[in-house]
Design an enzyme around this catalytic site. Structure first.
Site, mmCIF file in Angstrom:
data_model
loop_
_atom_site.group_PDB
_atom_site.id
_atom_site.type_symbol
_atom_site.label_atom_id
_atom_site.label_comp_id
_atom_site.label_asym_id
_atom_site.label_seq_id
_atom_site.Cartn_x
_atom_site.Cartn_y
_atom_site.Cartn_z
ATOM 1 C CG HIS A 44 -1.990 0.969 1.253
ATOM 2 N ND1 HIS A 44 -3.239 0.705 1.755
ATOM 3 C CD2 HIS A 44 -2.046 2.242 0.832
ATOM 4 C CE1 HIS A 44 -4.007 1.764 1.635
ATOM 5 N NE2 HIS A 44 -3.299 2.721 1.085
ATOM 6 C CD GLU A 76 -3.822 -2.509 0.502
ATOM 7 O OE1 GLU A 76 -4.568 -3.479 0.294
ATOM 8 O OE2 GLU A 76 -3.515 -2.107 1.635
ATOM 9 C CG HIS A 198 -8.048 -2.886 8.016
ATOM 10 N ND1 HIS A 198 -7.711 -2.452 9.277
ATOM 11 C CD2 HIS A 198 -7.405 -2.073 7.155
ATOM 12 C CE1 HIS A 198 -6.910 -1.406 9.159
ATOM 13 N NE2 HIS A 198 -6.701 -1.156 7.893
ATOM 14 C CG HIS A 222 -1.233 -4.749 12.836
ATOM 15 N ND1 HIS A 222 -0.270 -3.794 13.039
ATOM 16 C CD2 HIS A 222 -1.688 -5.097 14.067
ATOM 17 C CE1 HIS A 222 -0.144 -3.559 14.337
ATOM 18 N NE2 HIS A 222 -0.998 -4.338 14.979
HETATM 19 N N1 PXP Z 1 -6.649 -4.064 2.977
HETATM 20 C C1 PXP Z 1 -6.452 -2.733 2.898
HETATM 21 C C2 PXP Z 1 -7.169 -1.967 1.855
HETATM 22 C C3 PXP Z 1 -5.562 -2.087 3.770
HETATM 23 O O1 PXP Z 1 -5.368 -0.770 3.687
HETATM 24 C C4 PXP Z 1 -4.869 -2.853 4.722
HETATM 25 C C5 PXP Z 1 -3.870 -2.199 5.636
HETATM 26 O O2 PXP Z 1 -2.802 -1.690 4.877
HETATM 27 C C6 PXP Z 1 -5.102 -4.238 4.771
HETATM 28 C C7 PXP Z 1 -6.009 -4.817 3.890
HETATM 29 C C8 PXP Z 1 -4.415 -5.130 5.754
HETATM 30 O O3 PXP Z 1 -4.833 -4.807 7.046
HETATM 31 P P1 PXP Z 1 -4.035 -5.366 8.301
HETATM 32 O O4 PXP Z 1 -2.673 -4.739 8.242
HETATM 33 O O5 PXP Z 1 -4.841 -4.899 9.479
HETATM 34 O O6 PXP Z 1 -3.975 -6.842 8.174
#
Ligand code: PXP
Length: 246
Positions: A44, A76, A198, A222
């Site tokens: 990202h 993304e 997320h 994360h």
């Molecule tokens: N999807 C999107 C669009 C995100 O912005 C993020 C975080 O960068 C994630 C998935 C992954 O989320 P997490 O880091 O909480 O697993």
């Protein structure tokens, strides 16, 4: 078929960026993830490059092309002209468009597909013309799905933050899960594929996968990075003790 796992490397990149040193290596950790069976890598890139740097992207593209040709690269981000140029230069298999402000710590909501239809539709068209699969970050809202489909996108990525934020499988988590499930049902009925991401963890992923069996992909950064630290810590301390001479 179970959901494919795309490992989001932003948390690794953030750790790397604490120092002007090349470790932890974003591409190196990507290689370990793919060698362990992950189906793809996600980045990202943000305009301030506080996580993934623009220079990471060609390296990840080359890693996949040279060593893991069956894997997918997912880029993304918010579709500025700079972002679209980055996508076109690095040729990911999938582009996930996210309505995040550059100053935001992390993505925390999906698109308003009705209000932003005029903005999104030509961008989706441009990306599709370029041969990229397009996924749009979406809140858990079954009523929003038809407008998402009308942009021409292939998939939505369900924003699972409110579900993941429940920490445990409580009544609130069950309610959030059902909203995600209903949104996925509506998306499938509209002909869209469904990704999710997320705050997903090994604990909250199985109920999500059970409620949405046709989930195409999860993108996880994360929680996966936190587990990599936790489960890798003991062996790593052993290596350092050995280096000390113990
Ligand atoms: N999807 C999107 C669009 C995100 O912005 C993020 C975080 O960068 C994630 C998935 C992954 O989320 P997490 O880091 O909480 O697993």
């Amino acid at each position: 078929m179970p959901a494919k796992l795309s490992v989001n490397l932003n948390a690794v990149a953030m750790l790397r960026n604490r120092r002007d040193l090349p470790w932890p290596s974003v591409t190196g950790l990507g290689r370990i993830a793919l060698a362990a069976g992950a189906h793809g890598l996600t980045v990202h890139p943000r305009p301030d490059e506080r996580h993934t740097r623009y220079s990471d992207l060609p390296e990840i593209r080359a890693l996949i092309d040279d060593e893991f040709p069956g894997a997918e690269f997912n880029i993304e981000g918010y579709p500025t002209e700079d972002f679209l140029a980055l996508v076109e230069k690095n040729q990911p298999e999938q582009v996930t468009l996210v309505p995040d402000d550059p100053a935001q710590a992390t993505s925390d909501h999906g698109w308003n597909f009705v209000a932003q239809a005029a903005f999104l539709t030509p961008i989706v068209k441009r990306l599709k013309k370029g041969g990229f699969r397009v996924s749009l970050f979406s809140d858990a809202d079954p009523d929003a799905v038809s407008a998402a489909r009308d942009t021409g996108a292939d998939r939505i990525e369900l924003y699972t933050g409110p579900y993941g934020g429940c920490h445990s499988y409580s009544a609130k988590a069950a309610k959030e899960l059902e909203r995600l499930g209903k949104t996925a049902d509506a998306a499938f009925a509209a002909g869209l594929g469904v990704n999710a991401g997320h705050d997903l963890t090994v604990k909250n992923l199985p109920p999500l996968a059970k409620r949405i069996p046709a989930l195409a992909e999860v993108s996880i950064g994360h929680g996966l990075t936190a587990d990599a630290l936790e489960y890798g810590m003991a062996g790593t301390v052993g290596r350092f003790l050995k280096a000390c001479g113990w």
